[in-house]
Design a protein around this motif. Structure first.
Motif, short mmCIF file in Angstrom:
data_model
loop_
_atom_site.label_atom_id
_atom_site.label_comp_id
_atom_site.label_asym_id
_atom_site.label_seq_id
_atom_site.Cartn_x
_atom_site.Cartn_y
_atom_site.Cartn_z
N SER A 42 0.83 -1.20 0.00
CA SER A 42 0.00 0.00 0.00
C SER A 42 0.87 1.27 0.00
O SER A 42 0.48 2.29 -0.57
CB SER A 42 -0.84 0.06 1.28
OG SER A 42 -1.75 -0.99 1.33
N TYR A 45 2.30 2.61 -3.38
CA TYR A 45 1.24 3.27 -4.15
C TYR A 45 0.97 4.67 -3.60
O TYR A 45 0.80 5.62 -4.37
CB TYR A 45 -0.01 2.39 -4.10
CG TYR A 45 -1.24 3.02 -4.71
CD1 TYR A 45 -1.25 3.46 -6.03
CD2 TYR A 45 -2.42 3.15 -3.97
CE1 TYR A 45 -2.39 4.02 -6.59
CE2 TYR A 45 -3.56 3.71 -4.52
CZ TYR A 45 -3.53 4.14 -5.83
OH TYR A 45 -4.66 4.70 -6.37
N GLY A 71 1.06 -9.98 -3.87
CA GLY A 71 0.77 -11.16 -3.04
C GLY A 71 0.85 -12.48 -3.80
O GLY A 71 1.40 -13.46 -3.30
N LEU A 72 0.33 -12.50 -5.03
CA LEU A 72 0.29 -13.75 -5.80
C LEU A 72 1.63 -14.09 -6.43
O LEU A 72 1.78 -15.14 -7.04
CB LEU A 72 -0.79 -13.66 -6.88
CG LEU A 72 -2.22 -13.53 -6.37
CD1 LEU A 72 -3.18 -13.27 -7.53
CD2 LEU A 72 -2.63 -14.79 -5.62
N VAL A 86 -4.12 -10.66 -0.52
CA VAL A 86 -4.04 -10.18 -1.89
C VAL A 86 -5.17 -9.19 -2.14
O VAL A 86 -6.27 -9.36 -1.64
CB VAL A 86 -4.09 -11.32 -2.93
CG1 VAL A 86 -2.86 -12.18 -2.83
CG2 VAL A 86 -5.34 -12.17 -2.77
N ARG A 87 -4.85 -8.16 -2.88
CA ARG A 87 -5.85 -7.16 -3.23
C ARG A 87 -5.77 -6.90 -4.72
O ARG A 87 -4.77 -7.22 -5.36
CB ARG A 87 -5.57 -5.86 -2.46
CG ARG A 87 -6.08 -5.94 -1.02
CD ARG A 87 -5.46 -4.88 -0.18
NE ARG A 87 -4.02 -5.11 -0.08
CZ ARG A 87 -3.17 -4.20 0.35
NH1 ARG A 87 -3.58 -3.01 0.68
NH2 ARG A 87 -1.89 -4.49 0.43
N PRO A 88 -6.80 -6.30 -5.30
CA PRO A 88 -6.76 -6.07 -6.75
C PRO A 88 -5.68 -5.06 -7.11
O PRO A 88 -5.54 -4.03 -6.44
CB PRO A 88 -8.14 -5.50 -7.08
CG PRO A 88 -8.98 -5.72 -5.87
CD PRO A 88 -8.05 -5.82 -4.70
N SER A 89 -4.94 -5.36 -8.15
CA SER A 89 -4.07 -4.34 -8.73
C SER A 89 -4.92 -3.44 -9.60
O SER A 89 -6.04 -3.80 -9.97
CB SER A 89 -2.98 -5.00 -9.59
OG SER A 89 -2.16 -5.80 -8.80
N GLU A 90 -4.39 -2.27 -9.93
CA GLU A 90 -5.13 -1.36 -10.81
C GLU A 90 -4.12 -0.66 -11.70
O GLU A 90 -3.38 0.20 -11.24
CB GLU A 90 -5.90 -0.36 -9.95
CG GLU A 90 -6.89 0.48 -10.72
CD GLU A 90 -7.66 1.42 -9.80
OE1 GLU A 90 -8.56 0.93 -9.10
OE2 GLU A 90 -7.33 2.61 -9.77
N ASP A 122 3.07 -9.20 -16.52
CA ASP A 122 1.82 -9.86 -16.90
C ASP A 122 0.85 -8.90 -17.57
O ASP A 122 -0.16 -9.32 -18.13
CB ASP A 122 1.14 -10.48 -15.67
CG ASP A 122 1.68 -11.88 -15.37
OD1 ASP A 122 2.54 -12.35 -16.14
OD2 ASP A 122 1.23 -12.50 -14.38
N TYR A 123 1.12 -7.60 -17.48
CA TYR A 123 0.23 -6.60 -18.09
C TYR A 123 0.72 -6.15 -19.46
O TYR A 123 0.05 -5.38 -20.13
CB TYR A 123 0.09 -5.38 -17.18
CG TYR A 123 -0.71 -5.65 -15.94
CD1 TYR A 123 -2.10 -5.46 -15.93
CD2 TYR A 123 -0.10 -6.13 -14.79
CE1 TYR A 123 -2.84 -5.73 -14.80
CE2 TYR A 123 -0.85 -6.41 -13.66
CZ TYR A 123 -2.22 -6.20 -13.67
OH TYR A 123 -2.95 -6.48 -12.55
#
Lengths: 184, 329
Positions: A42, A45, A71-72, A86-90, A122-123
Motif C-alpha cells: 500500500s 502506491y 501477493g500472488l 491479496v488485493r486487486p491491482s489497478e 503480466d500486463y
C-alpha cells in the motif's frame, strides 16, 4: 514494538525528498511523455500518488498512477505463517512501450521488486522499467538496484525500517527499530 | 482510485484475518472476518481474470483433485478453471469409471488421493455429510462442492460476492429465496452467509418444500422469515433468487403439478414488479426456464445469473489460494 522517540525522517524531510525524487524522475525521462508511475500496495502506491502530485505541481501534467499487488507473486507463499493478503491491482493505462517507474517505500532484499517485475510484465511489455524507493537500507539478496533513492540508511540486518504515511498510517515518518541507527 | 488502509490492520476490528481452516465444508461457522477475507481475495482474483492473460503461477506445485459422485457442469468446470488460473495441477475424477464402481469406500478413496499427492480435494456427494467424513480421514484439505441436501458453500460465497458487487453492504437488505427450500443445499448455505452479513432473509415455497424448523434454528435475533405467500415474500425485495425445481418432486407428491407450481411460485415480470425497482435476479443454475423462472426475467436487465457463473471462478480461486497456502494446526 514501540516507536523510537524521534523518527529517522520527519514529515518535512519526507515531503522534500518526494519532491526531489519527482524532479529526478522527470529529468531522467526527459519530460513526462510515456511516463507511468506504478506503486506497490500500500505504501509504494501512496508514494507514487505523492510523486504524481508533485509532478503535477511543477510540470502541470497528470502522470498516470497504477497500484500493484504482489501477493500472488511472492516467493515465500508456502513459508509464511498465513497466506499473504491479496488485493486487486489497478493498472489504469496500457503499459506497452511506456516507461514504468516502480515505486516502493523501503528497498531491502529486493524480493518484493522481483515479484513486482513479474506482476508488471503480466500486463504487457514496457519500453523500460525504473525503480524509485524512498529508503534503501541495503542487504540485497537479488541483483536489483534502484534508479532513484530518497535516502540511503545503513542498517544492521536485525534492524527494522518502517515508513509510515498519513494516508495509510495516520502519520508521516521513517522509523528505524532495533539497535540505534547511525544518522548519515 | 483505490481505498487505502493499513495492510497490517485487521479488516474487521478485533478479529485476525489469517486463514486457518484445513477444510471448507459449509458456511455456517465462517466468521465475519473470514467472509471478508474471502470477498477481498476474490476481488483480487477477479482482477487477475480480467487481464489479457488471466493466469498466475502462485499455486505451482500444488495438486487439486475434483472428486464428483454426482453430475455437475459449472461447479466442476469452475473449480478446474480456477485451479489452473492459479497454476495448480488438476485431476478430475468421477464416481463412474473410478474404483468407486469396484466398491472402494469414500475413506479409502480420499486416502488414495492424498497418497497420490492431492493438496486439496473438491468433493461432491449425494449424501449429506459425506465431505465431513472425508475431511476427518485425510490430511488433504476438503472443499465441499455440494453434499446431498446439506450445503454448497462455494455457491453461497459466489452468490454473496455477486450481491455485494451490486448492492454493496447487505445489512438491512431484503433477500428472497424462492423454491424447494427443503431440499436445497444452496438455500441453506446462502442463509448462513446472508444472516452473517446482516441481510433480512425470506424463504418462500410451497408448504411441503419448506423446512418447519429452519427459521427457529437460525438463532436469537436472526432475521429469517419463512412463508408460503409469494407476493409477501417478493414485496420490497432487493434481491430475488429462484431455485431449481426438480421434476422428481412432483413424482414424490410434494407439489400437485408443475403447472400449479408455476402458477403460484414462478419468478416472472408480474411478480418482480412487487420487488424494489432494479431488484437483482439470481439463480444458482441449472435453470428450468419457464418453470421456476420466466425467460424474460432470467435474461432481463436485472438478471446477474451469468455473472454469478463468472464470479464463481474468482471466488473459487480465492478459496483455493487461501486453503492451499494457509496454515492449520
Amino acid at each position: 514494538m514501540t516507536s523510537p522517540a524521534s523518527p529517522y525522517l520527519g514529515p518535512d524531510e519526507i515531503s522534500r525528498t518526494v519532491r526531489r525524487l519527482a524532479h529526478e524522475i522527470v529529468e531522467n525521462n526527459r519530460g513526462t511523455d510515456g511516463l507511468v508511475l506504478v506503486g506497490l500496495l500500500s505504501r509504494g502506491y501512496t508514494l507514487a500518488r505523492r510523486l504524481a502530485e508533485a509532478i503535477r505541481e511543477f510540470e502541470n501534467v497528470a502522470v498516470p498512477v497504477g497500484a500493484l499487488d504482489i501477493g500472488l507473486y511472492r516467493d515465500d507463499v508456502t513459508r509464511r505463517p498465513a497466506p499473504p493478503p491479496v488485493r486487486p491491482s489497478e493498472i489504469p493505462v496500457p503499459i506497452d512501450d511506456n516507461t514504468i517507474v516502480l515505486v516502493d517505500d523501503v528497498l531491502f532484499t529486493g524480493r518484493s521488486i522481483r515479484a513486482a517485475l513479474d506482476a508488471l510484465l503480466d500486463y504487457g511489455r514496457p519500453a523500460r522499467v525504473r525503480l524509485a524507493v524512498l529508503i534503501d537500507r541495503g542487504h540485497r539478496e537479488l541483483p536489483i538496484r534502484p534508479d532513484f533513492v530518497g535516502k540511503n540508511i545503513p542498517t544492521a540486518l536485525i534492524q527494522k525500517v518502517q515508513v509510515r504515511l498519513h494516508e495509510v498510517d495516520g502519520l508521516d515518518g521513517v522509523f528505524v527499530f532495533g539497535e540505534e541507527a547511525s544518522h548519515a | 482510485m483505490l481505498e487505502l488502509r493499513n495492510p497490517d490492520a485487521p479488516a474487521v476490528p478485533g478479529e485476525a484475518t489469517a486463514w486457518k481452516r484445513k477444510d471448507l465444508l459449509d458456511t455456517d461457522t465462517l466468521s465475519e472476518a473470514e467472509l471478508h477475507l474471502i470477498m477481498e481475495t476474490a476481488e483480487a482474483m477477479r482482477e487477475v481474470r480480467a487481464r489479457p492473460v488471466g493466469k498466475v503461477a502462485t499455486l505451482r506445485g500444488f495438486t487439486v483433485i475434483t472428486l464428483f459422485y454426482e453430475q455437475s457442469t459449472r461447479t466442476r468446470a469452475s473449480f478446474e478453471v480456477a485451479a489452473k488460473a492459479l497454476g495448480a495441477d488438476v485431476v478430475n475424477l468421477t464416481a463412474s469409471g473410478s474404483s468407486v464402481e469396484k466398491g472402494e469406500t469414500l475413506i479409502d478413496t480420499v486416502r488414495t488421493l492424498e497418497a497420490i499427492g492431492a493438496d486439496l480435494v473438491v468433493m461432491r456427494h449425494p449424501k449429506s455429510g459425506a465431505p465431513y467424513l472425508a475431511a476427518r480421514n485425510t490430511a488433504a484439505g476438503i472443499i465441499n462442492g455440494g453434499d446431498g441436501t446439506h450445503a454448497h458453500p462455494t455457491q453461497a460465497l459466489l452468490d454473496l460476492f455477486t450481491m455485494r458487487r451490486h448492492v454493496g453492504d447487505l445489512a438491512g437488505k431484503k433477500v428472497t429465496i424462492v423454491g424447494d427450500i427443503l431440499h436445497s443445499r444452496v438455500a441453506r448455505s446462502n442463509l448462513w452467509t446472508l444472516l452473517a452479513s446482516g441481510a433480512d432473509v425470506t424463504l418462500c415455497g410451497p408448504a411441503t418444500l419448506l423446512p418447519k424448523t429452519l427459521a427457529a434454528s437460525t438463532g436469537e435475533g436472526a432475521r429469517c422469515t419463512v412463508t408460503t405467500r409469494m407476493e409477501d415474500a417478493i414485496e420490497g425485495a432487493d434481491i430475488v433468487m429462484a431455485l431449481r425445481m426438480q421434476k422428481e418432486r412432483q413424482d414424490r407428491g410434494l407439489i400437485p403439478s408443475l403447472r400449479q407450481y408455476i402458477a403460484s411460485y414462478q419468478v416472472n415480470s408480474r411478480r418482480l414488479a412487487l420487488a424494489k425497482p432494479g431488484a437483482l435476479v439470481m439463480h444458482p443454475g441449472p435453470m428450468n426456464e419457464g418453470i421456476e423462472i420466466a425467460p424474460e426475467v432470467a435474461h432481463g436487465l436485472d438478471s446477474v445469473i451469468e455473472e454469478q457463473v463468472a464470479n464463481g471462478v474468482a471466488v473459487r480461486m480465492a478459496i483455493l489460494y487461501l486453503m492451499a497456502t494457509g496454515r492449520h494446526a
